[in-house]
Design an enzyme around this catalytic site. Structure first.
Site, PDB file in Angstrom:
ATOM      1  N   ASP A  76     -55.380   8.538  29.189  1.00 21.91           N
ATOM      2  CA  ASP A  76     -56.090   9.066  30.450  1.00 21.91           C
ATOM      3  C   ASP A  76     -57.529   8.185  30.392  1.00 21.91           C
ATOM      4  O   ASP A  76     -58.439   8.970  30.989  1.00 21.91           O
ATOM      5  CB  ASP A  76     -56.141  10.711  30.152  1.00 21.91           C
ATOM      6  N   ASP A  81     -58.548  10.714  15.306  1.00 21.60           N
ATOM      7  CA  ASP A  81     -59.762   9.873  15.515  1.00 21.60           C
ATOM      8  C   ASP A  81     -61.035  10.672  14.530  1.00 21.60           C
ATOM      9  O   ASP A  81     -61.911   9.924  13.827  1.00 21.60           O
ATOM     10  CB  ASP A  81     -60.490  10.254  16.901  1.00 21.60           C
TER      11      ASP A  81
END
Length: 326
Positions: free
Chosen positions: A156, A242
């Site tokens: 995205d 992450d």
């Protein structure tokens, strides 16, 4: 030196194995369920009018686009929604450098990307273990590539490729660099129960905005992250991909995150980015909560045709593409 780091990492994981972890993130909990909308995009010509160049001869620090390994994490759930937008826009700026890491086989996309779709054989689930599985494959493929920079993005994101390269030119890939943007106002804090004594804290670059790691630093991570070890790290600290990258770099490697404010995620208000700064930004994103879109404010296509605004943004930055309004 590498052996000492490996021993240190093992010691940390042993400590964690005997401890319960409490993660505090300034009121932000780790609910990573993806409720963003799926967007269908009409078929468009994906070829630019003229060949796009990034003026490699003018680049500084001996870094060119060919030195960058760009990974995009995606899934079969978005192969007909998010992925086509990327293929029509910023993928055209770096066809040889962008690799898509997914969980399915799609012959059409393999043909469109000239074989740059990597089936990680990880689950399509958005759970921590499966996200870490994909990141592990991304990292290993970067090591194999021999490239100087590893840059990760999500499906995205829109990436302003020339700007990404120009930012990387200001850092030395032979030094240890971890570039990105945080999504929280305080570092992750790990406490030991039942005393709630602070064990350690660290920052991480949110994957939703993208981040880059120099080859020098990536090689130092090898003893604890390569060959599937990254998945073990994730499971050991029970945090997403992450965040686990930040744990390895900031806590184990003792290297600080360098903030690059030109990276952007869907956690920000995209409409607040002034159009006159678009060319200076590295990454953009979008999201949809209920019926409200969080997108950049850019002129161009009708919102019914381009709800993410990525097509319009691409034409704003690179108006020479065939499908851009004249």
């Amino acid at each position: 030196m590498g052996g000492r780091r490996l021993i240190k990492a093992a010691a940390v994981l042993i400590v964690l194995g005997y401890s319960s972890l409490l993660v505090y993130q300034s009121g932000v909990n780790f609910n990573f369920q993806d409720n963003r909308a799926s967007v269908q995009v009409a078929v468009l010509s994906i070829e630019p009018v003229t060949k796009t160049t990034l003026y490699d001869s003018e680049l500084n620090n001996n870094i060119t686009l060919s030195d960058v390994f760009i990974s995009v994490k995606t899934t079969k759930h978005y192969q007909y929604t998010r992925l086509p937008i990327i293929l029509k826009t910023w993928f055209q700026l770096a066809k040889q450098q962008i690799w898509f890491f997914t969980d399915t086989d799609n012959r059409q996309h393999q043909n469109q990307t000239n074989g740059h779709m990597v089936n990680t054989n990880c689950s399509a689930s958005h759970q921590r273990k499966h996200l870490c599985c994909k990141m592990s494959v991304e990292y290993d493929r970067f090591l194999e590539s021999g490239k100087k920079w590893f840059c990760h993005f999500d499906d995205d994101n829109y990436v302003n490729v020339p700007r990404l390269v120009s930012v990387l030119q200001t850092y030395n890939h032979k030094e240890d660099w971890y570039l990105g943007r945080t999504s929280v106002y305080e570092p992750v804090k790990i406490f030991k129960k039942p005393t709630n004594k602070l064990m350690f804290s660290f920052w991480f670059a949110t994957g939703g905005a993208g981040f880059c790691i120099s080859r020098s630093l990536a090689l130092k991570m090898l003893p604890v992250a390569s060959g599937g070890r990254f998945i073990s790290i994730c499971e050991g600290i029970r945090l997403p991909d992450d965040v686990s990258v930040g744990f390895i770099i900031e806590h184990l490697m003792k290297k600080n995150l360098t903030l690059v404010p030109e990276f952007h995620s869907h956690l920000e208000q995209m409409k607040l980015l002034p159009p006159e700064t678009f060319r200076d930004q590295v990454s953009f994103s979008y999201s949809k909560i209920k019926e409200e879109w969080n997108v950049v404010n850019v002129p161009g296509f009708d919102t019914r045709y381009d709800p993410t605004r990525f097509l319009s943004l691409h034409c704003f930055l690179f108006p020479h593409f065939k499908y851009c309004p004249r």
